[in-house]
Structures are given as structure tokens and as C-alpha cells.
Scaffold this active site. Structure first.
Site, PDB file in Angstrom:
ATOM      1  CE  LYS A   1      -0.942  -7.653   4.203  1.00 41.15           C
ATOM      2  NZ  LYS A   1      -0.433  -6.391   3.590  1.00 41.15           N
TER       3      LYS A   1
ATOM      4  CE1 TYR B   1       0.834  -9.381   1.701  1.00 35.59           C
ATOM      5  CE2 TYR B   1       2.507  -7.817   1.011  1.00 35.59           C
ATOM      6  CZ  TYR B   1       1.194  -8.232   1.026  1.00 35.59           C
ATOM      7  OH  TYR B   1       0.238  -7.495   0.367  1.00 35.59           O
TER       8      TYR B   1
ATOM      9  CB  ILE C   1      -1.721  -6.400   7.779  1.00 31.75           C
ATOM     10  CG1 ILE C   1      -1.023  -6.999   9.018  1.00 31.75           C
ATOM     11  CG2 ILE C   1      -0.869  -5.283   7.174  1.00 31.75           C
ATOM     12  CD1 ILE C   1       0.354  -7.579   8.754  1.00 31.75           C
TER      13      ILE C   1
ATOM     14  CB  THR D   1      -0.944  -0.006   1.219  1.00 32.99           C
ATOM     15  OG1 THR D   1      -1.615  -1.267   1.274  1.00 32.99           O
ATOM     16  CG2 THR D   1      -1.977   1.099   1.135  1.00 32.99           C
TER      17      THR D   1
END
Length: 311
Positions: free
Chosen positions: A168, A140, A209, A51
Site C-alpha cells: 500500500k 504499508y 485501499i 482509518t
């Protein structure tokens, strides 16, 4: 802050990087954005993730961003640093630099993209990074962006590493359920999918998250509180209204939609960096109506039949 502080976090915001129109980082915009997040139930902050448009940030820019955010946050919530790349050597060098920089509860390392490594290659990649410094590592796992998927079996091998503290997870709820059932007790599991947060928390995940927490942190907090209090009717009602907002937030390549909303709200989120571009004006208006106003007609126009562009 420590692992214990991180363990208390339910809503971790994957922070945007605010830019000026010329593409430089707008450091002056950071304080207002951070205070907005903290006022709306952000428990922790991830920097230099997807992001944040991390593929377009240099490591020097990331370190500047880290310093600026740490100054504003001043220890109020745990911070996570994006440290992973698809080059193991580069990841090792940067994780060491971030560990020396200090101020982070953990580093987030993405599954290597483009190279398409095998399960053993991914295992060795993360093990080598985790061996390289004392900074705790969160993996991730997002096959929609990196093409390859770290399987639950490989994840559980890595979960036994003392310096790999969590994941994540952006695969399936079935994978998440399997991981929650079989993981070491202290291994943290976060969903990276805002739309799955309701289900993930009911399965026993530690938190989310999130991108949506930039704009909808209050309702996420209310939903999580209802789940914790076993008020499933209330939690489900919030989720039903939340899903169209999440769909709108990802109806154009992220973070363009959330930046459009933040700009509308008066924050200086600025544009995206190329190769990402802002959402077209009419689409941005519809996205804002859905996410900010919960406008049903705009919801139908914006999210009906939308396929997420990052998947």
C-alpha cells in the site's frame, strides 16, 4: 480467501471502527456499515488500519473486531488484517496469532514509526515478519505518518520474498511508476491515496485501499470502469469532481471527517477515540456538503489551501 481473490479487488475499504460515546467498540453498528460498503462496490475490506484508529485498539479488541466483521462478511469479499507495529517482536507474535485466527487473505504491516530505522532495518523488520508465518504480507509505506520512507529499491528487495505479496504505497506517483515497472509480475501495488487513484490506475496499479469508498464508492467504481474501458474523458471528468471530496475527507485528522459523514447518513460510526477528536460542528457541516452534496461553495470554504493534517 486467497491471493487470487485479492488480486481481483480494485476498491479495498480501510474500514472505520465504530465506537459508542464511552469509547467502547459498537459491534451492533458493524452489520449495517458492512452491508453499505458491499452495496457500493467495496471489493475487499482492511481491518485495524489507520482509518480504524488502530493505535488506540488493543490486540484483543482487534481480534474481537475481526471476528465480528468475518461473521457479517461471511466470505463474500477478501479481508486484510492490520498486523504491523513499530516493534518487530510484537508484530511477529500478532501475525502468528492472526494467521492462527484465520479468515484473512493477507496482513498489512506498516513501516515502523517513531524508531526511524534505516533501510536495512526496515528490510530486516519486514523479512522477519514475513518469515514468521504463512499469512501473506502487504507492506504499508506512508512516510507522512511514520517519518521514514521505504525506498523503491528496498521495496523491490522485499518484493522477492515469497510471502510479501504487495504494498500500500503512499509516497509519490514517481515511486509508484518505478515499482510498477520493475516489480515481480505477481506483486500487488495499491495506492493508499484516494486522490491519486485515477493516476495510479492509469500507471498500472492493482487498486486503491480507500477511505473515500465509505461514502463515494459508486463514483470510484464508475471512474475505474471508465479507465478499464479506455474512456479517459469520462474518467477524468469523474476525477475532477472527486478531488474536492477527497480533500474534504482529509481536511481534518482522519477518520473524523468520514465518521461525521457516516453519522449524518444514519450509520452509527460514533466518535473518534482520543487523542483524535471529532471535527468541529461547522467544519463537519461543510465537509458533509462537499462529500455528500458536491456543494461548490462549501468546497471553496473547506478545501481551498488546506494542508492535510496527517502530512
Amino acid at each position: 480467501m486467497s491471493y487470487q481473490d485479492l488480486k481481483e479487488c480494485k476498491i479495498i475499504t480501510a474500514f472505520i471502527t465504530p465506537f459508542h460515546e464511552d469509547g467502547s467498540i459498537n459491534f451492533d453498528a458493524i452489520p449495517a456499515l458492512i452491508e453499505h460498503l458491499l452495496a457500493h462496490h467495496t471489493d475487499g475490506i482492511l481491518l485495524a488500519g489507520t482509518t480504524a484508529e488502530s493505535p488506540t485498539l488493543t490486540h484483543d479488541e482487534e481480534l474481537e473486531l475481526f471476528a465480528a466483521v468475518q461473521k457479517v462478511v461471511n466470505g463474500r469479499v477478501p479481508l486484510i488484517a492490520g498486523v504491523g507495529t513499530n516493534d518487530t517482536r510484537d508484530s511477529i507474535e500478532f501475525v502468528k496469532e492472526v494467521a492462527e485466527f484465520g479468515g484473512f487473505a493477507a496482513g498489512l504491516a506498516i513501516v515502523p514509526y517513531y524508531n526511524k530505522p534505516s533501510q536495512e532495518g526496515m528490510y530486516q523488520h519486514f523479512k522477519t515478519i514475513a518469515d514468521a508465518s504463512d499469512l501473506p504480507i502487504i507492506i504499508y509505506n506512508i512516510p507522512g505518518r511514520v517519518v521514514v520512507e521505504l525506498t523503491p529499491e528496498t521495496m523491490l528487495r522485499l518484493a522477492d520474498h515469497p510471502n510479501i505479496i504487495g504494498v500500500k504505497e503512499c509516497t509519490s506517483l514517481a515511486n509508484m511508476a518505478y515499482l510498477i515497472e520493475h516489480k515481480p509480475e505477481e506483486f500487488l501495488i495499491y495506492t493508499g491515496e484516494d486522490g491519486d487513484a485515477f493516476h495510479a490506475m492509469n500507471l498500472g496499479a492493482d487498486g486503491v485501499i480507500s477511505v473515500a469508498s465509505h461514502t463515494n464508492g459508486d463514483e470510484m467504481h464508475e471512474m475505474f470502469t471508465a479507465i478499464a474501458e479506455s474512456d479517459m474523458k469520462k474518467a477524468a471528468a469523474i476525477q475532477r469532481k472527486f478531488i474536492p471530496k477527497v480533500n474534504a475527507l482529509f481536511s481534518y485528522p482522519s477518520p473524523a471527517p468520514v465518521k461525521a459523514i457516516l453519522n449524518y447518513m444514519g450509520f452509527e460510526a460514533g466518535p473518534t477515540r482520543l487523542p483524535l477528536v471529532p471535527a468541529p460542528e461547522e467544519d463537519a457541516k461543510r465537509i458533509i456538503k462537499v462529500v455528500v452534496d458536491g456543494d461548490y461553495e462549501a468546497t471553496k470554504a473547506t478545501v481551498t489551501g488546506v494542508l492535510r493534517p496527517d502530512y
